[in-house]
Motif scaffolding. Sequence first.
Motif, PDB file in Angstrom:
ATOM      1  N   GLY A   1       0.829  -1.210   0.000  1.00  8.71           N
ATOM      2  CA  GLY A   1       0.000   0.000   0.000  1.00  8.71           C
ATOM      3  C   GLY A   1       0.858   1.253   0.000  1.00  8.71           C
ATOM      4  O   GLY A   1       1.938   1.294   0.615  1.00  8.71           O
ATOM      5  N   PHE A   2       0.353   2.272  -0.691  1.00  7.73           N
ATOM      6  CA  PHE A   2       1.068   3.544  -0.839  1.00  7.73           C
ATOM      7  C   PHE A   2       0.146   4.664  -0.376  1.00  7.73           C
ATOM      8  O   PHE A   2      -0.990   4.766  -0.854  1.00  7.73           O
ATOM      9  CB  PHE A   2       1.450   3.760  -2.307  1.00  7.73           C
ATOM     10  CG  PHE A   2       2.326   2.664  -2.841  1.00  7.73           C
ATOM     11  CD1 PHE A   2       3.698   2.726  -2.683  1.00  7.73           C
ATOM     12  CD2 PHE A   2       1.764   1.544  -3.455  1.00  7.73           C
ATOM     13  CE1 PHE A   2       4.505   1.701  -3.148  1.00  7.73           C
ATOM     14  CE2 PHE A   2       2.563   0.508  -3.920  1.00  7.73           C
ATOM     15  CZ  PHE A   2       3.940   0.585  -3.767  1.00  7.73           C
ATOM     16  N   ILE A   3       0.638   5.503   0.527  1.00 11.64           N
ATOM     17  CA  ILE A   3      -0.217   6.549   1.096  1.00 11.64           C
ATOM     18  C   ILE A   3      -0.183   7.795   0.185  1.00 11.64           C
ATOM     19  O   ILE A   3       0.851   8.441   0.029  1.00 11.64           O
ATOM     20  CB  ILE A   3       0.233   6.920   2.531  1.00 11.64           C
ATOM     21  CG1 ILE A   3       0.257   5.666   3.419  1.00 11.64           C
ATOM     22  CG2 ILE A   3      -0.703   7.980   3.108  1.00 11.64           C
ATOM     23  CD1 ILE A   3      -1.064   4.987   3.677  1.00 11.64           C
ATOM     24  N   CYS A   4      -1.348   8.089  -0.378  1.00  8.60           N
ATOM     25  CA  CYS A   4      -1.490   9.230  -1.291  1.00  8.60           C
ATOM     26  C   CYS A   4      -2.227  10.376  -0.598  1.00  8.60           C
ATOM     27  O   CYS A   4      -2.921  11.164  -1.246  1.00  8.60           O
ATOM     28  CB  CYS A   4      -2.239   8.787  -2.552  1.00  8.60           C
ATOM     29  SG  CYS A   4      -1.471   7.394  -3.396  1.00  8.60           S
TER      30      CYS A   4
ATOM     31  N   ARG B   1       3.727   9.389   5.718  1.00  8.26           N
ATOM     32  CA  ARG B   1       4.058   8.275   4.798  1.00  8.26           C
ATOM     33  C   ARG B   1       3.704   8.620   3.338  1.00  8.26           C
ATOM     34  O   ARG B   1       3.725   7.748   2.480  1.00  8.26           O
ATOM     35  CB  ARG B   1       3.300   7.003   5.212  1.00  8.26           C
ATOM     36  CG  ARG B   1       3.598   6.573   6.625  1.00  8.26           C
ATOM     37  CD  ARG B   1       2.786   5.381   7.061  1.00  8.26           C
ATOM     38  NE  ARG B   1       3.082   5.041   8.436  1.00  8.26           N
ATOM     39  CZ  ARG B   1       2.462   5.571   9.503  1.00  8.26           C
ATOM     40  NH1 ARG B   1       1.488   6.440   9.335  1.00  8.26           N
ATOM     41  NH2 ARG B   1       2.811   5.216  10.731  1.00  8.26           N
ATOM     42  N   TYR B   2       3.376   9.883   3.116  1.00  7.78           N
ATOM     43  CA  TYR B   2       2.926  10.305   1.775  1.00  7.78           C
ATOM     44  C   TYR B   2       4.000  10.044   0.713  1.00  7.78           C
ATOM     45  O   TYR B   2       5.180  10.290   0.944  1.00  7.78           O
ATOM     46  CB  TYR B   2       2.612  11.806   1.808  1.00  7.78           C
ATOM     47  CG  TYR B   2       2.310  12.394   0.462  1.00  7.78           C
ATOM     48  CD1 TYR B   2       1.113  12.098  -0.193  1.00  7.78           C
ATOM     49  CD2 TYR B   2       3.216  13.233  -0.170  1.00  7.78           C
ATOM     50  CE1 TYR B   2       0.830  12.640  -1.441  1.00  7.78           C
ATOM     51  CE2 TYR B   2       2.948  13.783  -1.417  1.00  7.78           C
ATOM     52  CZ  TYR B   2       1.753  13.475  -2.050  1.00  7.78           C
ATOM     53  OH  TYR B   2       1.484  13.999  -3.282  1.00  7.78           O
ATOM     54  N   VAL B   3       3.551   9.527  -0.417  1.00  7.39           N
ATOM     55  CA  VAL B   3       4.471   9.339  -1.555  1.00  7.39           C
ATOM     56  C   VAL B   3       3.860   9.939  -2.828  1.00  7.39           C
ATOM     57  O   VAL B   3       2.643   9.906  -3.020  1.00  7.39           O
ATOM     58  CB  VAL B   3       4.790   7.839  -1.816  1.00  7.39           C
ATOM     59  CG1 VAL B   3       5.921   7.334  -0.948  1.00  7.39           C
ATOM     60  CG2 VAL B   3       3.560   6.944  -1.657  1.00  7.39           C
ATOM     61  N   THR B   4       4.716  10.452  -3.678  1.00  4.14           N
ATOM     62  CA  THR B   4       4.281  11.004  -4.968  1.00  4.14           C
ATOM     63  C   THR B   4       4.145   9.863  -5.987  1.00  4.14           C
ATOM     64  O   THR B   4       4.632   8.746  -5.754  1.00  4.14           O
ATOM     65  CB  THR B   4       5.337  11.986  -5.500  1.00  4.14           C
ATOM     66  OG1 THR B   4       6.554  11.237  -5.686  1.00  4.14           O
ATOM     67  CG2 THR B   4       5.577  13.129  -4.527  1.00  4.14           C
TER      68      THR B   4
END
Length: 216
Positions: free
Chosen positions: A26-29, A35-38
């Motif tokens: 999972g990727f936090i948008c 934990r935000y990722v572009t």
Amino acid sequence: MRVKICGITQPEQGKAIAQLGATTLGFICVSASPRYVTCQQIRAVVEQLPDNIERIGVFANATVEEIYQVFADSGLTGVQLHGDESPEYCLKLRQVLPNTEIIKALRVKNSQALEQIDIYTNCVDTLLLDAYHPQQLGGTGKTLDWNTLETFNPQIPWLLAGGLTPDNILNALSQVIPHGIDLSSGVEIAPGDKDLRKVARLFEQLGDGESLIRNS
Ligand SMILES: O=C(O)c1ccccc1N[C@@H]1O[C@H](COP(=O)(O)O)[C@@H](O)[C@H]1O
């Protein structure tokens, strides 16, 4: 059993976690999260992964257009909605992103909150139960009261989240029968920095507890 490890930020960690046995990353948008990722960061992780690893973008109260844009740019296979998205919103997203898994996360404050869940079963593919926190949307490390979920049996698959760790996972799975589990802060050194030893221990525990996990 489906095992989702969330809050991945680094390509080497994503690759190692997939090798250890995660089915889903999972990727936090959500830009307010540590934990935000572009899109670019998500793509860098995705490039390291075998095709069979599911890749879920976590959003909260984003517009359908925003999600569509991230989706188009990053190599995700599914979307997790962690805010206050309505069933109507979920249906609209499904039209815009057909053939994409939509997971609706519900932050469960009390047992009445579970009654609300039925309204989502025709609008999404999967449910996720997380603990309620008054200030934060997710990644809080807070656990649900697993006792209240013993009879929880929705018509669509569901994932258990909220404060799961290698130390409490077998206790949780002895009380609750989800289709999968989702861990974030319980396998971290710091927000967004995963602890590979904890992830390895999680899979050791799951292996040891196989007879307990009735729905694997
Ligand atoms: O992890 C975050 O920062 C986050 C931010 C906004 C929405 C959701 C977030 N994480 C999700 O929270 C649950 C549970 O996390 P934890 O195991 O209790 O740390 C998990 O589904 C994450 O995807």
